[in-house]
Write a protein that holds these residues in place. Sequence first.
Motif, PDB file in Angstrom:
ATOM      1  N   TYR A   1       0.843  -1.198   0.000  1.00 19.91           N
ATOM      2  CA  TYR A   1       0.000   0.000   0.000  1.00 19.91           C
ATOM      3  C   TYR A   1       0.876   1.244   0.000  1.00 19.91           C
ATOM      4  O   TYR A   1       1.770   1.383   0.847  1.00 19.91           O
ATOM      5  N   SER A   2       0.598   2.156  -0.938  1.00 19.60           N
ATOM      6  CA  SER A   2       1.324   3.425  -1.035  1.00 19.60           C
ATOM      7  C   SER A   2       0.387   4.562  -0.647  1.00 19.60           C
ATOM      8  O   SER A   2      -0.609   4.808  -1.336  1.00 19.60           O
ATOM      9  N   PHE A   3       0.682   5.269   0.422  1.00 17.87           N
ATOM     10  CA  PHE A   3      -0.179   6.377   0.844  1.00 17.87           C
ATOM     11  C   PHE A   3      -0.333   7.444  -0.232  1.00 17.87           C
ATOM     12  O   PHE A   3      -1.443   7.966  -0.431  1.00 17.87           O
ATOM     13  N   PRO A   4       0.715   7.827  -0.977  1.00 14.58           N
ATOM     14  CA  PRO A   4       0.531   8.859  -2.000  1.00 14.58           C
ATOM     15  C   PRO A   4      -0.464   8.475  -3.094  1.00 14.58           C
ATOM     16  O   PRO A   4      -1.000   9.351  -3.774  1.00 14.58           O
TER      17      PRO A   4
ATOM     18  N   LYS B   1       0.182   6.830   8.660  1.00 14.32           N
ATOM     19  CA  LYS B   1       1.093   7.458   7.706  1.00 14.32           C
ATOM     20  C   LYS B   1       2.254   8.173   8.397  1.00 14.32           C
ATOM     21  O   LYS B   1       3.355   8.276   7.844  1.00 14.32           O
ATOM     22  N   SER B   2       2.019   8.648   9.597  1.00 18.92           N
ATOM     23  CA  SER B   2       2.998   9.466  10.325  1.00 18.92           C
ATOM     24  C   SER B   2       4.344   8.761  10.463  1.00 18.92           C
ATOM     25  O   SER B   2       4.419   7.576  10.800  1.00 18.92           O
TER      26      SER B   2
ATOM     27  N   ASN C   1      -6.969  10.649  -0.480  1.00 16.35           N
ATOM     28  CA  ASN C   1      -8.019  10.887   0.520  1.00 16.35           C
ATOM     29  C   ASN C   1      -7.660  10.313   1.889  1.00 16.35           C
ATOM     30  O   ASN C   1      -8.304  10.637   2.886  1.00 16.35           O
ATOM     31  N   ALA C   2      -6.664   9.441   1.929  1.00 19.76           N
ATOM     32  CA  ALA C   2      -6.204   8.883   3.211  1.00 19.76           C
ATOM     33  C   ALA C   2      -5.157   9.822   3.782  1.00 19.76           C
ATOM     34  O   ALA C   2      -3.960   9.669   3.541  1.00 19.76           O
ATOM     35  N   ILE C   3      -5.594  10.793   4.554  1.00 20.23           N
ATOM     36  CA  ILE C   3      -4.699  11.865   5.003  1.00 20.23           C
ATOM     37  C   ILE C   3      -3.688  11.370   6.035  1.00 20.23           C
ATOM     38  O   ILE C   3      -2.483  11.602   5.914  1.00 20.23           O
TER      39      ILE C   3
END
Length: 246
Positions: A52-55, A122-123, A59-61
């Motif tokens: 899974y890539s957050f970028p 994500k942090s 919408n997944a802040i």
Amino acid sequence: MKALVKVCSLVLSLGFFLSACNKDIADYENDPRMFFQIPGSGSVALRDSLIYSFPAHPNAIETDTLWFNACIMGNAAPYDREIGIKVNTALSTAVEGVNFKIQSKVLPANAFKARIPIVIYKSGLQNKSVRLQLEVQESKDFKIGYTRYNKAVFIWGDKFLKPDAWDLPNSNYKAAFGVFSETKYAFILKSCNLTELPDPSNLVAIAYYNAVAREALVRYNSNNPKLTDENGEVSFSIFLGVSGNG
């Protein structure tokens, strides 16, 4: 007389066989087991791991949720049961409470499987990724089931992560899009309006997205400095979806 003896022997043997089978079934029903599965997409029913890539998910802040299935071998029960889940810390870099949280470890009453949610954070993951390997752990309600499906692996980060199938011999990603780079992958996903590429064995879909990416690159280079990455100028060969070759 000999025929009668043979028939009697056959009946006795069949009786012993059925008795043994009934005992095995009874033992199996009284010895429920658990195994894990990560659902796939498209023509792939199951996957070995989930990347899974957050970028790729704007919408997944700060968080998102990944899912896998905890499935039972045995009968459903009229009460909730505990799912044993352990983190293989030797093969994981993700830290529980820091990078993720498992929301539920319960198989509901009368269910044969449960969708297990993993909240990922994500942090702290800018330009890096973490790996999480979950494994079936024997609990008061379940023993360990299929050895092949006793784990679920997840990898995520705040960067565009290379799909694990990109360089495999039977994958068409490299044939369609060339050598992987984060810049290239980000451009492909954005121009094709995707969060991940389709099944690498789906020739029609890969050929379609190859054409979309090529057209988008022409438009981009016409209005901006040419797109480059660490390998030089980004380009895509024509991929027709025939025998994995462009």
